[in-house]
Design an enzyme around this catalytic site. Structure first.
Site, PDB file in Angstrom:
ATOM      1  N   LYS A   8     -18.389  15.396  10.942  1.00  0.00           N
ATOM      2  CA  LYS A   8     -18.202  16.828  11.148  1.00  0.00           C
ATOM      3  C   LYS A   8     -19.191  17.352  12.183  1.00  0.00           C
ATOM      4  CE  LYS A   8     -16.716  18.666   7.438  1.00  0.00           C
ATOM      5  NZ  LYS A   8     -16.847  18.943   5.993  1.00  0.00           N
ATOM      6  N   ARG A  78     -22.013  22.424   4.823  1.00  0.00           N
ATOM      7  CA  ARG A  78     -20.972  21.401   4.619  1.00  0.00           C
ATOM      8  C   ARG A  78     -21.594  20.021   4.779  1.00  0.00           C
ATOM      9  NH1 ARG A  78     -17.844  25.320   7.607  1.00  0.00           N
ATOM     10  NH2 ARG A  78     -15.888  25.786   6.527  1.00  0.00           N
ATOM     11  N   GLY A  87     -16.040  12.399  -4.173  1.00  0.00           N
ATOM     12  CA  GLY A  87     -17.258  12.385  -4.971  1.00  0.00           C
ATOM     13  C   GLY A  87     -18.417  13.027  -4.251  1.00  0.00           C
ATOM     14  N   MET A  89     -20.191  16.057  -2.223  1.00  0.00           N
ATOM     15  CA  MET A  89     -20.088  17.511  -2.136  1.00  0.00           C
ATOM     16  C   MET A  89     -19.475  17.898  -0.817  1.00  0.00           C
ATOM     17  SD  MET A  89     -23.267  19.756  -3.217  1.00  0.00           S
ATOM     18  CE  MET A  89     -22.826  20.976  -2.007  1.00  0.00           C
ATOM     19  N   ARG A 326     -11.146  16.969  13.854  1.00  0.00           N
ATOM     20  CA  ARG A 326     -11.243  15.552  13.461  1.00  0.00           C
ATOM     21  C   ARG A 326      -9.941  14.872  13.787  1.00  0.00           C
ATOM     22  NH1 ARG A 326     -11.158  16.806   6.927  1.00  0.00           N
ATOM     23  NH2 ARG A 326      -9.300  18.103   7.010  1.00  0.00           N
ATOM     24  N   HIS A 442       5.567 -13.636 -11.010  1.00  0.00           N
ATOM     25  CA  HIS A 442       6.759 -14.241 -10.409  1.00  0.00           C
ATOM     26  C   HIS A 442       7.654 -13.173  -9.795  1.00  0.00           C
ATOM     27  CE1 HIS A 442      10.933 -15.861 -10.598  1.00  0.00           C
ATOM     28  NE2 HIS A 442      10.341 -16.885 -10.039  1.00  0.00           N
ATOM     29  N   SER A 754      -2.585 -27.157   5.044  1.00  0.00           N
ATOM     30  CA  SER A 754      -2.152 -25.794   4.793  1.00  0.00           C
ATOM     31  C   SER A 754      -2.877 -25.324   3.537  1.00  0.00           C
ATOM     32  CB  SER A 754      -0.641 -25.740   4.609  1.00  0.00           C
ATOM     33  OG  SER A 754      -0.246 -24.397   4.433  1.00  0.00           O
ATOM     34  N   CYS A 821      -1.104 -20.572   3.689  1.00  0.00           N
ATOM     35  CA  CYS A 821       0.216 -20.123   3.226  1.00  0.00           C
ATOM     36  C   CYS A 821       0.159 -19.409   1.886  1.00  0.00           C
ATOM     37  CB  CYS A 821       1.201 -21.286   3.182  1.00  0.00           C
ATOM     38  SG  CYS A 821       0.782 -22.535   1.962  1.00  0.00           S
ATOM     39  N   TYR A 841      -2.732 -20.862  12.061  1.00  0.00           N
ATOM     40  CA  TYR A 841      -1.681 -19.885  11.742  1.00  0.00           C
ATOM     41  C   TYR A 841      -1.792 -19.445  10.290  1.00  0.00           C
ATOM     42  CZ  TYR A 841       0.767 -23.717   9.417  1.00  0.00           C
ATOM     43  OH  TYR A 841       1.085 -24.752   8.577  1.00  0.00           O
TER      44      TYR A 841
END
Lengths: 867, 867
Positions: A8, A78, A87, A89, A326, A442, A754, A821, A841
């Protein structure tokens, strides 16, 4: 300067630099907060900065002075951390009012009602946020006053009535805290700043930072500005404006305006605000000069910040002040559109564009969503296990799902949990809802693979299959629904709604394709998909997959015309029947493989040989057992005995994976032949193929040596028979800690690794995916774990094994190809980690492919400054 | 010289050096074998050595010459690796006989029958061992001859009949091999030596070496000696003698003698041999001069070899030849006695004595055994899961076991498998027999802990509980036995016998105590026991345990008067009932702990807080559920629902260990209080205490931090209340791969680590102990694994994690105490490994404590040369 001034404060400072009018003020930087958190008091440096800052404000506010009885200066305080977090202020307005200054303000403005209303707002804000008094305590006098006056809204209360409210609030404050409400403006200011700083260590803020992996020691800044008032008449007002449309991303202003009002009135919705630029009461229409001024400021701001801005402004007596700017929140769709547009406009480069979109956001782009504006009746809340929205009639069995779907009725399959036997029903369902199971049950895994919405772990639900009833019982609702009733699932949030709720369908935009193409230019990781059917494979390729990283052969086993052969193989007592069954299995697998190759059209395909324990394929219910016995001409007793002999205490650690290949090599041989024939068939049809076979669950090197030979022998035989010379890579999954530890020995016999990070997580953590539900929530809530290790890779533990596996494997075989994988292959944070390890990969479910592509690109971009 | 000459060759060479008469001969050393295994033929060096050797023999055999028709020399060829192993060729006698030399031998000895009998023996031995002809092929002519002659034994056949046997054998040889039987003695010799060398690579020999961790590349030597014949009249004969009693270890000659016979006659048992020194036909009585000569030689040999010798000898025409000497096999009892005696005699030092006893042998010393001479009827063969022998009547339920035992009837508990609920029956049974489960099943582990015999995995058995019948059906026997019938178990071999079989009970000897004391002087590892009851603890201390390394608190939960409180705690819906149940649990645990402390008398005790999943404590059968429902005043439905909600797919990886402590901290708190009170009670009673608490299944550091605080808080409260200041160590089990990987972080909060290598093996290998039975045999048979990783630590995989855990743990906390409390803590090979890693102590079942003590000493001794 965000680290020092907070988000801010930095925004305000930027606006000053751009000569954009903001209320005069100053920022107490974050280091003051850090010192406060150590000493628990504001030190002399901070106090001096505050005095100097207030002096600066005095010199810019035409003689108004803090605590002055005639021309009192009021300020807002602020908090302003680099990132705002729950949470912490937020805001206290009107600091500086007391019994004396409120009268000064009344006189100065000629509006006693306004002055008293400002005072009671200050008392409430200060009491609640600085002293933690319950909302009700200070709200009660106001409610009583409304009741006495017989009015509905606060702004209908008279000055005298408000004076009484103030008196009663001050008394309530004293009763609640044991102290008199502070009269000294400086005490008000200092305690407010101290409270802002202290809130950095609130429980919720700490939790939030842990969950988001944010450092705990940065601290917050505090911004102190002279108050400006939008509620001082028709030349006053307040508004919020986005420099582009945050829903669509289009280049059009979007905002709200309310004349003669303060910011909090806009939030509270006391009156309906006007559009900023449409309609007779819009800012453009009522105060065109101010509007033009605003437009010009917004253009400068966006150009300067190189991002869409979310701006709060106030007009006080015809003077425009910007209170905050912002980067604006936006939908995934808008994020993509803006990022690509801004590159076209020359505002940002491609790299910045790629970093502007959260990979996880892409999931919402690929799935339909519940219309946010629709009316809906929430039945229960489960886990959002597979994104997207779907409506359909409730069915309780896979058979009913098939029957009704065949008639064209969309169905939602509702089950206690699902098993591989339910696949035929799951395939046709529009969505799945299960009572048990977590994000990786599953049902959840299959649903994500198919891109179908799924809500799992819906504990409030109880199914009475005999009665055809489903009961929902929780704080949310008590309801009974019946088979055939329609429900709607939101698989992203886990909500279950009664009836059909309208949905919004998305089309993949050009911007999406553009952004993905840029990602592909940057990323180093290959992205493949986990796919078992030609349909899945086609979807994956369409979404940018560069091959199949995991084809689970057993998923081909479950359709009714196939499972019979698998069961025959398991139950056969004579070798000839066993061979006949294998021959049938080989036949249908061959066709599947050939079809998959044709879809992939030259991309590699990694097939995993049979992995699950055999008992998963046997029938369980009495009726099913009888039917199978008759079909296969074996006794019911035989099936029961075989099922019993195959049953296991811990199937996850039992007779599965390559252990099946060792004890029953004929199936692996048949699968290898089927794959080889499938490859030949595809080549004969003119398709290029890149076949890869992987041996699952290798624990010791001899397993791989033995099975590699079984597979290679069959492959070579088929190649000879068919007159082809297609090469196949034979590798292994690394999914047991032992395999990672001895990866150097295993790599000698493996063309590729893998990493099966699902099973590796289960074994390394000793944590069953299916059973963790009973305590994992508790662990997350209590912050014993800060994320679910089945969703995001546990880098410290499992990640250490992956790193060890890669390092040792490549030490023995430098050319070793390495893939991942597990489910983590589609998780952005995990992809960053894999990218850093030099993985070749990742492979994930088709609908996660775009997420992985973008995350892989971001991983490269974020590593660059360090390289 | 054993490496070069093999065991046999070295023994022969030693005898020559001691001027002890051996038949002239020579040894072809092992390097010749190694060259043969590469080239697959005997090279010129070897052939020259053979010619030279035969020349040496000629010069020592009074003119006899190899292949000579008048005075033919015959030789024996024996393999001789450093260690003899199954699958390797052993012996071919009478090499050098052919159609011509056999006639020469006949003339020379004047005994044509003898010559022809020698020839047919040679043909058979050569045909079978060198050419691999099936035994039946060459035995058939002999059998036919006996039939024709109407005689029972070969030695009743005439020379002419033997001549026909020889002709028929030579024809059969040719038919079977396609070649004429070699006539040339040099061809006979060379092919025999080649076969001896080649047998090094036989499948069985390779398997044997793998199983025993022996190197594969040493090769064997071959020993060639002139034949001597004990069957040449009354001044000839053959015998075997041990220099000490191999059963008792006593210092007395023990041996057999047979006049006018060859070594193989002794083995074949054609006549009953005489004692060497007792009775009228003993060697001492019949040939006293030879006997005295032998006695003197044996004394020299034993003194020189410094070990009890097993000697083969032959007397030919009044001349004594020693054919072989080697360290004699002995029982565990004898091994201990001899080792201690020989130290007393100054023959060996303590170090050698300690290395003379196989740790595993000690198990047999601690348990009674089946009398080897008793008649018995074998019913079935299972796994020898807990050593010792026991007889008793069959009972099928723990209840019956308790009832009958209370009446004084010894019982054998026969079950499909056992569960913790059966403990009260297992406690009173003399032995246990289960249909399923392996060496590490519940029954096996509990039985070993209690020192009670157990046969598990007896697949040939089927129980019909309703009919009160047990059926045995296998190749061994088909039998039905009834509840109340007596059976006998041999828990070492896994045999199940019908009726009561006489047993031999062992007493712990002084020699045993002496040897164990020497072991304690040498060993560095502490040895503790896994014990849960004062009885077990007392046994453990008696057997030398230095404390309890693992006290499984849940084992205290299962007696009928206690389980009710545990169930009440699990099933309670109101906090007050839950607290009342906990209070009861705290009460009985406190008494148990106090009793254990008093038995330990100052030794440390490590208590593991609750580990198994809660469903293990709930009732399962309908009757049990109803009884519990009535007792606890809850509904049957409630119990079923709770059981269902607690049921798990993979309990091993489920809600257990410290996960219970996190979700239900009240139990861990109660256990900590009970332990603290128990310690105070013991101190009040004048006992020194060393309490240690360990938190099981820690996966992430916050679990330990949180629970350490729970435990320490309760401990401190009790200490304050009781006015004591007893310190408690709080540590953790390392039994998950992740815990080993992040041991440095965990160690910050742990006073000690105890490696739970059972679970660590299960998770690192992804291998369920309970389910591995279905394929582990296959894995061992196929040599994919060369040992069972639940019996012996998998050093490469699990061992790497243990090493990592210790190194990283001590990096963070150099003073960290480290123990091992899995089954591997009692396995000799694993103990060597742990000793090398710097583990502080191992903990094993009480009856394994001596094994561990000796193994720990040997580990130190065997490391010394390297240090």
């Amino acid at each position: 300067m965000g680290d020092v001034l907070g988000g801010k404060g930095a925004g305000l400072a930027e606006m000053c630099r751009l000569s954009i009018p903001v209320p005069p003020g100053f920022t107490i930087p974050t280091d003051a907060c850090r010192r406060f958190l150590t000493s628990h008091s504001l030190d002399s440096t901070t106090l001096k900065a505050m005095r100097d800052g207030m002096t600066f404000i005095h010199t810019h506010t035409e003689g108004a002075c803090f605590g002055d009885h005639t021309s009192p200066l009021l300020v807002s305080v602020r908090s302003g951390a680099a990132v705002s977090m729950p949470g912490m202020m937020d805001t206290v307005l009107n600091v500086g009012l007391n019994r004396a200054t409120v009268e000064g303000l009344a006189k100065q403005t000629g509006d006693r009602r306004f002055a008293l209303d400002s005072y009671r707002r200050f008392i409430q804000m200060y009491g609640e946020t600085v002293r933690g008094i319950a909302f009700e305590v200070l709200e009660t006098p106001l409610r009583e006053a409304r009741k006495r006056a017989g009015v509905e809204h606060d702004n209908q209360l008279s000055a005298d009535e408000l004076a009484r409210v103030v008196d009663e609030q001050l008394a309530a404050y004293q009763y609640a805290t044991g102290h008199v409400f502070p009269e000294d403006p400086w005490v008000q200011l200092e305690t407010t700043v101290a409270a802002v700083f202290g809130s950095w260590h609130s429980d919720r803020a700490i939790v939030y930072r842990r969950m988001h992996g944010m450092p705990n020691d940065l601290g917050t800044a505090a911004n102190i500005q002279a108050m400006v008032f939008g509620n001082r008449g028709d030349l006053s007002g307040t508004g919020v404006v986005f420099t582009r449309n945050p829903s669509t991303g289009h280049r059009e202003l979007m905002g709200e305006w309310m004349s003669n009002a303060q910011g909090e009135d806009l939030v509270a919705g006391i009156r309906t605000p006007s559009s900023i630029n449409e309609g007779p009461s819009s800012l453009q229409h009522t105060l065109p000069k101010i509007y033009d001024e605003l437009i010009s400021m917004l253009a400068r701001l966006e150009k300067h910040q190189r991002d869409m801005q979310d701006v709060e402004f106030t007009v006080q007596d015809g003077t425009l002040y910007l209170l905050q700017t912002r980067a604006g929140k936006r939908t995934a769709y808008a994020a993509i559109t803006m990022a690509v547009d801004m590159v076209d406009e020359g505002l940002i480069d491609k790299k910045t564009a790629l970093l502007r979109v959260e990979p996880e956001q892409l999931r919402t782009v690929l799935h339909s969503e519940i219309d946010p504006d629709a009316e809906k009746f929430l039945l229960a809340q489960g886990l959002g296990a597979s994104p997207g929205a779907a409506s359909g009639v409730i069915v309780l069995t896979p058979g009913d799902a098939e029957r009704l779907s065949a008639e064209g009725t969309p169905v939602i399959l509702v089950r206690r949990d699902t098993s591989p036997e339910d696949i035929h029903g799951m395939k046709v369902a529009r969505g799945m809802l299960t009572e048990t199971g977590g994000m990786t049950s599953h049902a959840a895994v299959v649903a994500r693979g198919m891109g179908v919405p799924c809500v799992s772990g819906c504990k409030a639900m109880r199914i009475d299959a005999d009665a055809g009833m489903v009961y929902f019982s929780s704080d949310i609702a008590e309801a009974e629904v019946r088979v055939g009733d329609v429900i709607t699932l939101d698989g992203r949030t886990g909500s279950v709604f009664l009836g059909e709720v309208p949905r919004v369908e998305h089309q993949l935009s050009d911007a999406f394709e553009t952004l993905m193409a840029w990602a592909d230019e940057v990323k180093k990781l290959g992205v493949r998909a986990n796919a078992d059917t030609p349909e899945d494979a086609a979807k994956a390729v369409q979404l940018g997959a560069q091959g199949i990283g995991l084809c689970r052969t057993e998923h081909m086993f479950f359709s009714p015309d196939r499972i019979v052969h698998v069961r025959a193989w398991i139950l056969a007592e004579e070798p000839t029947r066993r061979e006949a069954a294998l021959h049938a299995i080989e036949g249908f697998q061959r066709d599947d493989f050939s079809a998959l190759f044709r879809v992939l059209n030259g991309y590699p395909m990694t097939v995993r040989l049979l992995d699950p324990p055999l008992h998963e394929f046997l029938p369980h219910g009495d009726d099913d057992i009888l039917a199978v016995a008759q079909l296969l001409d074996v006794t019911v007793e035989h099936i029961r005995m075989r099922t019993e002999s195959l049953s296991e205490s811990n199937p996850m650690l039992g007779h599965r994976g390559c252990r099946l290949g060792i004890t029953d090599p004929d199936l692996y041989a048949a699968q290898a032949r089927a794959y080889a024939h499938g490859a030949c068939d595809a080549v004969d049809a003119g398709t290029e193929v890149k076949p890869e076979i992987m041996i699952p669950l290798v624990m010791v090197t001899p397993e791989l040596v033995r099975l590699r030979e079984v597979v290679q022998t069959q492959w070579d035989l088929v190649m000879k028979e068919r007159g082809h010379a297609i090469d196949v890579l034979i590798g292994t999954m690394i999914e047991l800690p032992r395999a990672a530890l001895v990866a150097d020995k295993i790599a000698v016999h493996a063309d590729f690794f893998s990493f099966g990070t699902n099973d590796l997580t289960q074994t390394a953590l000793g944590l069953s995916r299916d059973d963790a539900g009973s305590f994992l929530d508790h662990y997350l809530k209590d912050e014993i774990l800060i994320f679910n290790p089945f969703q995001r890779l546990d880098e410290e533990g499992v990640g250490a094994l992956v790193r060890m596996g890669i390092d040792r494997g490549r030490q023995a075989r430098p050319s070793l190809k390495v893939g991942v994988c597990g489910e983590h292959g589609g998780d952005a944070a995990s992809i960053h980690f894999f990218n850093g390890l030099g993985v070749d990969y990742v492979s994930c479910s088709p609908y996660r492919v775009p997420v992985a592509r973008l995350a892989a690109a971001q991983a490269v971009l974020l590593l660059q400054p360090m390289a």
